[in-house]
Design a protein around this motif. Structure first.
Motif, PDB file in Angstrom:
ATOM      1  N   LYS A 130     -11.926   0.846  -0.588  1.00  0.00           N
ATOM      2  CA  LYS A 130     -11.982   1.565   0.343  1.00  0.00           C
ATOM      3  C   LYS A 130     -13.635   2.809   0.117  1.00  0.00           C
ATOM      4  O   LYS A 130     -13.323   2.960  -0.805  1.00  0.00           O
ATOM      5  CB  LYS A 130     -10.273   2.062   0.412  1.00  0.00           C
ATOM      6  CG  LYS A 130      -8.845   1.151   0.089  1.00  0.00           C
ATOM      7  CD  LYS A 130      -8.034   2.190  -0.373  1.00  0.00           C
ATOM      8  CE  LYS A 130      -6.560   1.884  -1.207  1.00  0.00           C
ATOM      9  NZ  LYS A 130      -6.109   2.466  -1.033  1.00  0.00           N
TER      10      LYS A 130
ATOM     11  N   GLU B 183       0.916  -1.188   0.172  1.00  0.00           N
ATOM     12  CA  GLU B 183       0.270   0.461  -0.256  1.00  0.00           C
ATOM     13  C   GLU B 183       1.006   0.985   0.174  1.00  0.00           C
ATOM     14  O   GLU B 183       2.318   1.168   1.091  1.00  0.00           O
ATOM     15  CB  GLU B 183      -1.002   0.149   1.223  1.00  0.00           C
ATOM     16  CG  GLU B 183      -1.528   0.813   1.784  1.00  0.00           C
ATOM     17  CD  GLU B 183      -2.838   1.975   0.783  1.00  0.00           C
ATOM     18  OE1 GLU B 183      -2.065   2.304   0.244  1.00  0.00           O
ATOM     19  OE2 GLU B 183      -3.937   1.069   0.702  1.00  0.00           O
ATOM     20  N   ASP B 184       0.442   2.698  -0.727  1.00  0.00           N
ATOM     21  CA  ASP B 184       1.525   3.185  -0.833  1.00  0.00           C
ATOM     22  C   ASP B 184       0.836   4.368   0.032  1.00  0.00           C
ATOM     23  O   ASP B 184       2.074   5.300  -0.256  1.00  0.00           O
ATOM     24  CB  ASP B 184       1.831   3.407  -2.382  1.00  0.00           C
ATOM     25  CG  ASP B 184       0.396   4.053  -3.308  1.00  0.00           C
ATOM     26  OD1 ASP B 184      -0.415   3.364  -2.838  1.00  0.00           O
ATOM     27  OD2 ASP B 184       0.357   5.179  -4.228  1.00  0.00           O
TER      28      ASP B 184
ATOM     29  N   MET C 281      -3.355   0.203  -6.883  1.00  0.00           N
ATOM     30  CA  MET C 281      -3.436   1.239  -7.151  1.00  0.00           C
ATOM     31  C   MET C 281      -1.443   1.361  -6.151  1.00  0.00           C
ATOM     32  O   MET C 281      -1.829   1.957  -5.480  1.00  0.00           O
ATOM     33  CB  MET C 281      -3.761   2.400  -7.626  1.00  0.00           C
ATOM     34  CG  MET C 281      -5.513   2.543  -7.498  1.00  0.00           C
ATOM     35  SD  MET C 281      -5.593   2.389  -9.721  1.00  0.00           S
ATOM     36  CE  MET C 281      -5.309   4.240  -9.428  1.00  0.00           C
ATOM     37  N   LEU C 282      -0.717   1.011  -7.567  1.00  0.00           N
ATOM     38  CA  LEU C 282       0.964   1.469  -6.426  1.00  0.00           C
ATOM     39  C   LEU C 282       1.627   2.273  -7.847  1.00  0.00           C
ATOM     40  O   LEU C 282       1.280   2.078  -8.604  1.00  0.00           O
ATOM     41  CB  LEU C 282       1.368  -0.258  -6.563  1.00  0.00           C
ATOM     42  CG  LEU C 282      -0.125  -1.238  -5.303  1.00  0.00           C
ATOM     43  CD1 LEU C 282       1.316  -2.294  -5.259  1.00  0.00           C
ATOM     44  CD2 LEU C 282       0.375  -0.552  -4.295  1.00  0.00           C
TER      45      LEU C 282
ATOM     46  N   ASP D  27      -3.316  -3.308  -2.702  1.00  0.00           N
ATOM     47  CA  ASP D  27      -3.261  -2.005  -3.073  1.00  0.00           C
ATOM     48  C   ASP D  27      -3.475  -2.281  -4.308  1.00  0.00           C
ATOM     49  O   ASP D  27      -2.229  -2.748  -4.887  1.00  0.00           O
ATOM     50  CB  ASP D  27      -2.718  -0.426  -2.648  1.00  0.00           C
ATOM     51  CG  ASP D  27      -3.117   0.284  -2.970  1.00  0.00           C
ATOM     52  OD1 ASP D  27      -4.327  -0.208  -3.355  1.00  0.00           O
ATOM     53  OD2 ASP D  27      -3.001   1.155  -3.009  1.00  0.00           O
TER      54      ASP D  27
HETATM   55 MN    MN Z   1      -2.121   3.105  -3.888  1.00  0.00          MN
END
Ligand code: MN
Length: 141
Positions: free
Chosen positions: A120, A24-25, A70-71, A68
Protein backbone atom coordinates in the motif's frame (compact mmCIF):
# COMPACT_ATOMS: atom_id res chain seq x y z
CA UNK A 1 -18.90 4.70 9.49
CA UNK A 2 -18.29 1.81 11.80
CA UNK A 3 -20.24 -1.15 10.57
CA UNK A 4 -18.23 -3.70 12.52
CA UNK A 5 -18.20 -7.00 10.76
CA UNK A 6 -21.35 -6.49 8.77
CA UNK A 7 -21.10 -7.55 5.19
CA UNK A 8 -23.51 -8.15 2.39
CA UNK A 9 -24.00 -11.59 0.91
CA UNK A 10 -23.82 -11.60 -2.89
CA UNK A 11 -27.09 -10.78 -4.60
CA UNK A 12 -28.68 -12.91 -7.31
CA UNK A 13 -27.19 -10.64 -9.96
CA UNK A 14 -23.71 -11.27 -8.56
CA UNK A 15 -23.77 -15.01 -8.89
CA UNK A 16 -22.01 -15.39 -12.23
CA UNK A 17 -19.42 -12.75 -11.53
CA UNK A 18 -16.16 -13.61 -9.81
CA UNK A 19 -16.37 -13.01 -6.08
CA UNK A 20 -13.51 -11.28 -4.37
CA UNK A 21 -13.09 -11.25 -0.62
CA UNK A 22 -11.17 -8.35 0.87
CA UNK A 23 -9.95 -8.90 4.43
CA UNK A 24 -9.11 -5.37 5.44
CA UNK A 25 -9.81 -3.31 8.54
CA UNK A 26 -9.20 0.13 7.06
CA UNK A 27 -12.41 1.72 5.76
CA UNK A 28 -10.65 4.00 3.26
CA UNK A 29 -8.86 1.04 1.73
CA UNK A 30 -12.08 -0.94 1.62
CA UNK A 31 -13.89 1.92 -0.12
CA UNK A 32 -11.13 2.15 -2.68
CA UNK A 33 -11.09 -1.59 -3.30
CA UNK A 34 -14.84 -1.73 -3.59
CA UNK A 35 -14.83 1.05 -6.18
CA UNK A 36 -12.13 -0.60 -8.26
CA UNK A 37 -13.67 -4.06 -8.08
CA UNK A 38 -17.10 -2.75 -9.01
CA UNK A 39 -15.64 -0.96 -12.00
CA UNK A 40 -14.02 -4.26 -12.99
CA UNK A 41 -17.46 -5.87 -12.65
CA UNK A 42 -16.53 -8.24 -9.85
CA UNK A 43 -18.63 -8.87 -6.82
CA UNK A 44 -17.11 -8.02 -3.53
CA UNK A 45 -17.42 -8.99 0.09
CA UNK A 46 -15.46 -7.47 2.93
CA UNK A 47 -14.29 -8.83 6.26
CA UNK A 48 -12.87 -6.40 8.77
CA UNK A 49 -10.99 -8.95 10.82
CA UNK A 50 -9.26 -12.25 10.27
CA UNK A 51 -11.74 -14.60 11.89
CA UNK A 52 -14.61 -13.11 9.90
CA UNK A 53 -12.46 -13.45 6.80
CA UNK A 54 -11.89 -17.13 7.50
CA UNK A 55 -15.58 -17.89 7.95
CA UNK A 56 -16.62 -15.92 4.87
CA UNK A 57 -13.95 -17.70 2.84
CA UNK A 58 -15.24 -21.08 3.99
CA UNK A 59 -18.87 -20.23 3.44
CA UNK A 60 -18.66 -18.33 0.15
CA UNK A 61 -15.62 -19.83 -1.58
CA UNK A 62 -14.46 -16.56 -3.15
CA UNK A 63 -12.43 -16.73 -6.35
CA UNK A 64 -9.70 -14.57 -4.86
CA UNK A 65 -8.75 -13.14 -1.48
CA UNK A 66 -7.09 -9.78 -0.93
CA UNK A 67 -5.53 -10.06 2.49
CA UNK A 68 -4.34 -7.18 4.61
CA UNK A 69 -1.38 -8.28 6.73
CA UNK A 70 -2.25 -6.07 9.71
CA UNK A 71 -5.62 -7.08 11.14
CA UNK A 72 -7.15 -6.34 14.52
CA UNK A 73 -7.49 -9.94 15.71
CA UNK A 74 -5.01 -12.26 14.01
CA UNK A 75 -2.05 -11.55 11.78
CA UNK A 76 -2.62 -11.78 8.05
CA UNK A 77 0.20 -14.33 7.93
CA UNK A 78 -1.63 -16.53 10.39
CA UNK A 79 -4.87 -16.26 8.42
CA UNK A 80 -3.04 -17.19 5.22
CA UNK A 81 -1.71 -20.30 7.02
CA UNK A 82 -5.18 -21.26 8.16
CA UNK A 83 -6.69 -20.72 4.71
CA UNK A 84 -4.03 -22.89 3.11
CA UNK A 85 -4.44 -25.66 5.68
CA UNK A 86 -8.18 -25.83 5.20
CA UNK A 87 -9.45 -28.18 2.49
CA UNK A 88 -12.28 -25.82 1.57
CA UNK A 89 -10.11 -22.77 1.11
CA UNK A 90 -6.61 -23.96 0.24
CA UNK A 91 -7.03 -23.54 -3.54
CA UNK A 92 -8.19 -19.93 -3.34
CA UNK A 93 -5.45 -17.55 -4.49
CA UNK A 94 -4.38 -14.97 -1.93
CA UNK A 95 -2.89 -11.58 -2.70
CA UNK A 96 -1.29 -10.13 0.42
CA UNK A 97 -1.58 -6.38 0.77
CA UNK A 98 0.48 -4.49 3.27
CA UNK A 99 2.06 -1.19 4.14
CA UNK A 100 5.26 -3.03 5.03
CA UNK A 101 7.68 -3.29 2.17
CA UNK A 102 10.64 -5.12 3.59
CA UNK A 103 12.01 -8.11 1.76
CA UNK A 104 11.50 -10.42 4.76
CA UNK A 105 7.82 -9.45 4.96
CA UNK A 106 7.30 -10.49 1.39
CA UNK A 107 9.07 -13.76 2.07
CA UNK A 108 6.92 -14.46 5.13
CA UNK A 109 3.75 -13.82 3.14
CA UNK A 110 4.81 -16.09 0.31
CA UNK A 111 5.94 -18.79 2.74
CA UNK A 112 2.56 -18.61 4.48
CA UNK A 113 0.89 -19.47 1.18
CA UNK A 114 0.13 -16.09 -0.33
CA UNK A 115 0.46 -16.17 -4.11
CA UNK A 116 1.47 -12.57 -4.44
CA UNK A 117 2.32 -9.58 -2.33
CA UNK A 118 1.67 -5.93 -3.03
CA UNK A 119 2.31 -2.87 -0.95
CA UNK A 120 0.00 0.00 0.00
CA UNK A 121 -0.86 2.51 -1.22
CA UNK A 122 -2.26 0.38 -4.02
CA UNK A 123 -1.05 0.83 -7.52
CA UNK A 124 -4.45 0.29 -9.13
CA UNK A 125 -3.10 -0.92 -12.44
CA UNK A 126 -0.88 -3.42 -10.69
CA UNK A 127 -3.77 -4.60 -8.56
CA UNK A 128 -6.08 -4.97 -11.57
CA UNK A 129 -3.42 -6.89 -13.43
CA UNK A 130 -2.85 -9.29 -10.55
CA UNK A 131 -6.55 -9.87 -9.99
CA UNK A 132 -7.10 -10.67 -13.65
CA UNK A 133 -4.07 -12.93 -13.68
CA UNK A 134 -5.22 -15.03 -10.71
CA UNK A 135 -8.86 -15.19 -11.76
CA UNK A 136 -7.80 -16.38 -15.18
CA UNK A 137 -5.39 -18.98 -13.79
CA UNK A 138 -8.05 -20.23 -11.43
CA UNK A 139 -10.60 -20.62 -14.24
CA UNK A 140 -8.29 -22.79 -16.29
CA UNK A 141 -7.54 -25.27 -13.48
MN1 MN B 1 -4.92 -3.32 8.55
Amino acid sequence: MDSGNLWKPPSQADIKRPLILAVEDNEDNLDLLQTVLMLMDYSFVAARDGNTGLSIAQQYQPDLILLDMMLPDIEGIELAHQLKQNEQTKAIPIIAVTAMARAQDRERAINAGCNEYITKPYDMEELEGLIKHYLLNNDTV
